[in-house]
Write a protein that holds these residues in place. Sequence first.
Motif, PDB file in Angstrom:
ATOM      1  N   TRP A 207       0.724  -1.088  -0.022  1.00 27.91           N
ATOM      2  CA  TRP A 207      -0.235   0.183  -0.065  1.00 27.91           C
ATOM      3  C   TRP A 207       0.879   1.313   0.129  1.00 27.91           C
ATOM      4  CZ3 TRP A 207      -5.359  -0.260   0.207  1.00 27.91           C
ATOM      5  CH2 TRP A 207      -6.047  -1.617   0.427  1.00 27.91           C
ATOM      6  N   GLN A 208       0.770   2.223  -0.789  1.00 27.27           N
ATOM      7  CA  GLN A 208       1.310   3.296  -0.983  1.00 27.27           C
ATOM      8  C   GLN A 208       0.633   4.374   0.154  1.00 27.27           C
ATOM      9  OE1 GLN A 208       0.895   4.925  -4.794  1.00 27.27           O
ATOM     10  NE2 GLN A 208       2.285   3.180  -5.553  1.00 27.27           N
ATOM     11  N   ARG A 209       1.481   5.254   0.822  1.00 25.26           N
ATOM     12  CA  ARG A 209       0.827   6.302   1.691  1.00 25.26           C
ATOM     13  C   ARG A 209       0.703   7.672   0.926  1.00 25.26           C
ATOM     14  NH1 ARG A 209       3.576   6.176   7.716  1.00 25.26           N
ATOM     15  NH2 ARG A 209       2.477   3.989   8.420  1.00 25.26           N
ATOM     16  N   TRP A 210      -0.529   8.183   1.135  1.00 27.78           N
ATOM     17  CA  TRP A 210      -0.744   9.379   0.674  1.00 27.78           C
ATOM     18  C   TRP A 210      -0.835  10.324   1.887  1.00 27.78           C
ATOM     19  CZ3 TRP A 210      -2.479  10.766  -4.842  1.00 27.78           C
ATOM     20  CH2 TRP A 210      -1.960  10.098  -5.872  1.00 27.78           C
ATOM     21  N   LYS A 211      -0.475  11.635   1.680  1.00 28.21           N
ATOM     22  CA  LYS A 211      -0.673  12.555   3.107  1.00 28.21           C
ATOM     23  C   LYS A 211      -1.524  13.742   2.472  1.00 28.21           C
ATOM     24  CE  LYS A 211       0.113  13.802   7.321  1.00 28.21           C
ATOM     25  NZ  LYS A 211      -0.257  13.132   8.411  1.00 28.21           N
ATOM     26  N   GLY A 212      -2.484  14.360   3.223  1.00 26.44           N
ATOM     27  CA  GLY A 212      -3.450  15.248   2.752  1.00 26.44           C
ATOM     28  C   GLY A 212      -3.682  16.281   4.082  1.00 26.44           C
ATOM     29  N   GLY A 213      -4.278  17.458   3.919  1.00 25.43           N
ATOM     30  CA  GLY A 213      -4.339  18.317   5.005  1.00 25.43           C
ATOM     31  C   GLY A 213      -5.764  17.858   5.884  1.00 25.43           C
ATOM     32  N   HIS A 214      -6.495  17.042   5.122  1.00 28.57           N
ATOM     33  CA  HIS A 214      -7.756  16.663   5.904  1.00 28.57           C
ATOM     34  C   HIS A 214      -7.839  15.111   6.100  1.00 28.57           C
ATOM     35  CE1 HIS A 214     -11.611  16.942   7.528  1.00 28.57           C
ATOM     36  NE2 HIS A 214     -12.269  16.506   6.486  1.00 28.57           N
ATOM     37  N   ASP A 216      -5.958  11.285   5.166  1.00 30.19           N
ATOM     38  CA  ASP A 216      -4.602  10.647   4.632  1.00 30.19           C
ATOM     39  C   ASP A 216      -5.181   9.374   3.787  1.00 30.19           C
ATOM     40  OD1 ASP A 216      -2.741  12.316   5.775  1.00 30.19           O
ATOM     41  OD2 ASP A 216      -2.969  11.195   7.786  1.00 30.19           O
ATOM     42  N   ALA A 217      -4.320   8.484   3.219  1.00 30.34           N
ATOM     43  CA  ALA A 217      -4.876   7.573   2.394  1.00 30.34           C
ATOM     44  C   ALA A 217      -3.750   6.400   2.149  1.00 30.34           C
ATOM     45  CB  ALA A 217      -5.016   8.212   1.149  1.00 30.34           C
ATOM     46  N   LEU A 218      -4.440   5.322   2.201  1.00 35.85           N
ATOM     47  CA  LEU A 218      -3.456   4.011   1.685  1.00 35.85           C
ATOM     48  C   LEU A 218      -4.022   3.509   0.490  1.00 35.85           C
ATOM     49  CD1 LEU A 218      -3.328   1.986   5.289  1.00 35.85           C
ATOM     50  CD2 LEU A 218      -1.642   3.441   4.050  1.00 35.85           C
ATOM     51  N   VAL A 219      -3.124   3.440  -0.763  1.00 37.31           N
ATOM     52  CA  VAL A 219      -3.678   3.351  -2.122  1.00 37.31           C
ATOM     53  C   VAL A 219      -2.851   1.775  -2.556  1.00 37.31           C
ATOM     54  CG1 VAL A 219      -3.469   4.235  -4.236  1.00 37.31           C
ATOM     55  CG2 VAL A 219      -3.731   5.593  -2.480  1.00 37.31           C
ATOM     56  N   HIS A 220      -3.551   1.078  -3.119  1.00 39.21           N
ATOM     57  CA  HIS A 220      -3.336  -0.245  -3.671  1.00 39.21           C
ATOM     58  C   HIS A 220      -3.934  -0.421  -5.017  1.00 39.21           C
ATOM     59  CE1 HIS A 220      -2.313  -4.679  -3.962  1.00 39.21           C
ATOM     60  NE2 HIS A 220      -3.836  -4.646  -4.147  1.00 39.21           N
TER      61      HIS A 220
END
Length: 252
Positions: A207-214, A216-220
């Motif tokens: 899973w890739q980690r994505w970071k946001g202001g509101h 966050d996300a894990l992407v597969h």
Amino acid sequence: MAGDEQQGATTAETAAPAAAPTAEESAGQSTRQTAGPDADPAVAGGTEPTAGGEAARAGAGSAAPDVGRPGDKPGGGSRRRERTVRGMFLSLLVIGAAVAVIYTFFIPHDDKADPVKRVDYRVELITARRAAPYQVAAPAGLPKTWKATSVTYDQSAGNAWHLGFLDPTGQYVAIEQSTSPTNGYVTNVSQNAKKTGRTQEIAGKQWQRWKGGHYDALVHTEGKATTVVTGTASYTGLAKMAAALRFVQTKA
């Protein structure tokens, strides 16, 4: 003969009635009769005080006081306006207190009421797993403290599958899947999160980690489908959801 005439004249003088007093004499006599030790000198002198006279004695050219309505004291208009504003303010306070009492004691409340209703997504999940061209993800074995709050499947929007939850701490966690282009899709569902370049393995998947202001996300990404676990929860909370996912596709 002359004596008779003189006597007749004397008789005529004494017989004639006294002439009626004139209006001026009557006014003077009335004044003299009413005047006494305690009488107002102006009245005793035959003149009555007037408003014009009083104003003249008070001083010509002075500013007229704020008398308000007839009979009010000077400045009464301003004080009356102040009393009106104060009365309106007190009335609003009384009304507000009455509303608060009615709401508190007479309107029933359920302190344990749940503001977010739990949804049953089983029918939508079965439908999506039959219709989608990929394995649709849904959690299995999560505690009941995880509450499903929303579910949709939109075949016309890139076969988009959505399943939203609140975790035990009240944080939002969503499962998003689609066959739409990965980068644009992840940016959209994660509310503009950005790649961090970091990955982590969860339940045998990368899973890739994505970071946001509101969010966050894990992407597969697998095949043509992109799976995103995103929300306000921490990466730990997101990872718990990712670990519970089961990917299933049902053939019609």
